[in-house]
Design a protein around this motif. Sequence first.
Motif, mmCIF file in Angstrom:
data_model
loop_
_atom_site.group_PDB
_atom_site.id
_atom_site.type_symbol
_atom_site.label_atom_id
_atom_site.label_comp_id
_atom_site.label_asym_id
_atom_site.label_seq_id
_atom_site.Cartn_x
_atom_site.Cartn_y
_atom_site.Cartn_z
ATOM 1 N N GLN A 1 82.501 19.830 -44.593
ATOM 2 C CA GLN A 1 83.430 19.719 -43.799
ATOM 3 C C GLN A 1 83.261 20.371 -42.204
ATOM 4 O O GLN A 1 84.216 19.784 -41.916
ATOM 5 C CB GLN A 1 84.835 19.771 -44.577
ATOM 6 N N GLU B 1 82.957 16.843 -33.973
ATOM 7 C CA GLU B 1 84.035 16.678 -33.582
ATOM 8 C C GLU B 1 84.330 17.169 -32.166
ATOM 9 O O GLU B 1 84.524 17.296 -31.724
ATOM 10 C CB GLU B 1 85.211 16.551 -34.424
ATOM 11 N N HIS C 1 79.100 12.138 -44.776
ATOM 12 C CA HIS C 1 80.559 12.888 -44.207
ATOM 13 C C HIS C 1 80.478 12.388 -42.613
ATOM 14 O O HIS C 1 81.310 13.008 -41.760
ATOM 15 C CB HIS C 1 81.351 13.434 -44.997
ATOM 16 N N CYS C 2 79.501 12.732 -42.261
ATOM 17 C CA CYS C 2 78.950 13.265 -41.185
ATOM 18 C C CYS C 2 78.158 11.592 -40.142
ATOM 19 O O CYS C 2 78.306 12.361 -38.698
ATOM 20 C CB CYS C 2 78.538 14.656 -40.619
ATOM 21 N N LEU D 1 76.071 15.341 -45.465
ATOM 22 C CA LEU D 1 76.748 14.684 -44.331
ATOM 23 C C LEU D 1 76.365 13.981 -43.943
ATOM 24 O O LEU D 1 77.040 13.037 -42.958
ATOM 25 C CB LEU D 1 74.510 16.268 -43.755
ATOM 26 N N LYS E 1 81.830 18.676 -40.098
ATOM 27 C CA LYS E 1 81.744 17.550 -39.616
ATOM 28 C C LYS E 1 83.144 17.772 -38.359
ATOM 29 O O LYS E 1 82.825 17.764 -37.353
ATOM 30 C CB LYS E 1 82.661 16.651 -40.416
#
Length: 335
Positions: free
Chosen positions: A246, A253, A285-286, A282, A249
């Motif tokens: 997280q 961004e 979520h990414c 990864l 991520k």
Amino acid sequence: MDFGKVENEDISQVDFRLPPDAEGTGTTLKKNKALGHTPQIFVGCAKWGRKDWVGKIYPLKTKEADFLNHYAKHFNCIELNATFYRMPTFSQTQGWAAKVGDDFRFCPKFTDQITHIKRLKDVKEQTDRFLEGVSGFGKKLGPLFLMPHPSMPPKTLDTLEAFIQSLPKDLQLFVELRHPQWFSEPEANAAVFNMLERNRAGSIITDASGRRDCVHMHLSTPEAFIRFVGNGLHPTDYTRIDDWVQRIKVWMEQGIDRVYFFMHQHDELHSPELSKYLIQQLNKHCGTKIPEPIFVEDIGPAKDLFGDAPPTKKPAARKETPAKKAPTKKAAPKS
């Protein structure tokens, strides 16, 4: 890897939560975001010469000479600790580079002759030899890994900066700080990270159970070099990885360029399992598309109709007592 190790019965008392990003991290990433680079993620371990990985991720009867070739089929980088213990040669690193693909990166650690024996002073001859040795990696050379001796405190800042400034400017460098005063003394902390930023050197984040001060979350460049030290696939290993995914991520961004994530265990036997879980999360979520390590047991009947190996299962989280910070333990100098 013994750095930051705590006894098994004390693991549940460690506060593994990642701290907020340091103030300078957001600024560093914001400056880089405008450039519009696509983030790159590298995941690897600290060594490939593991006989206990034969039958795990190396095929049965794999010869030691072929370990690197098979390692590179599962990971896209290596935190190369071998160069800490023995000065590399050009022919040696050129030979290693020939066994991996073009997208693979070697991240060699400066030899102990430079960092631990002479402690960065009067090391031009040794540094020239080291740089000549790692030049055999060619385009497959990743960032260099500098760990000053753990007993080097903030008063050695000038020595550290002088050494960094002596290196060729086209080399990428990450520094791991271990002396507790770098983190406990605000003035020293600000001084060293300002120094790293003006010299465009990265700052290594080491996530180990018994040294939570080293999880400083300060990126001095728009790149991250993370050394994660697990505890033998304890349930907290997985929840800690979830937190890192997280955070990565968010960094993606915000504009991060690259992330190097190196998996360690106090017993490196289980590093591939946790690496696979990291890569799965990864990708989930990414939005990355990093190939997962394939285990020998997953080849054959265990595959589904599309040839995909079943996902690594995350152990059920155990109920923990309220987290307490583990006492700081003296760092092992070689790890």
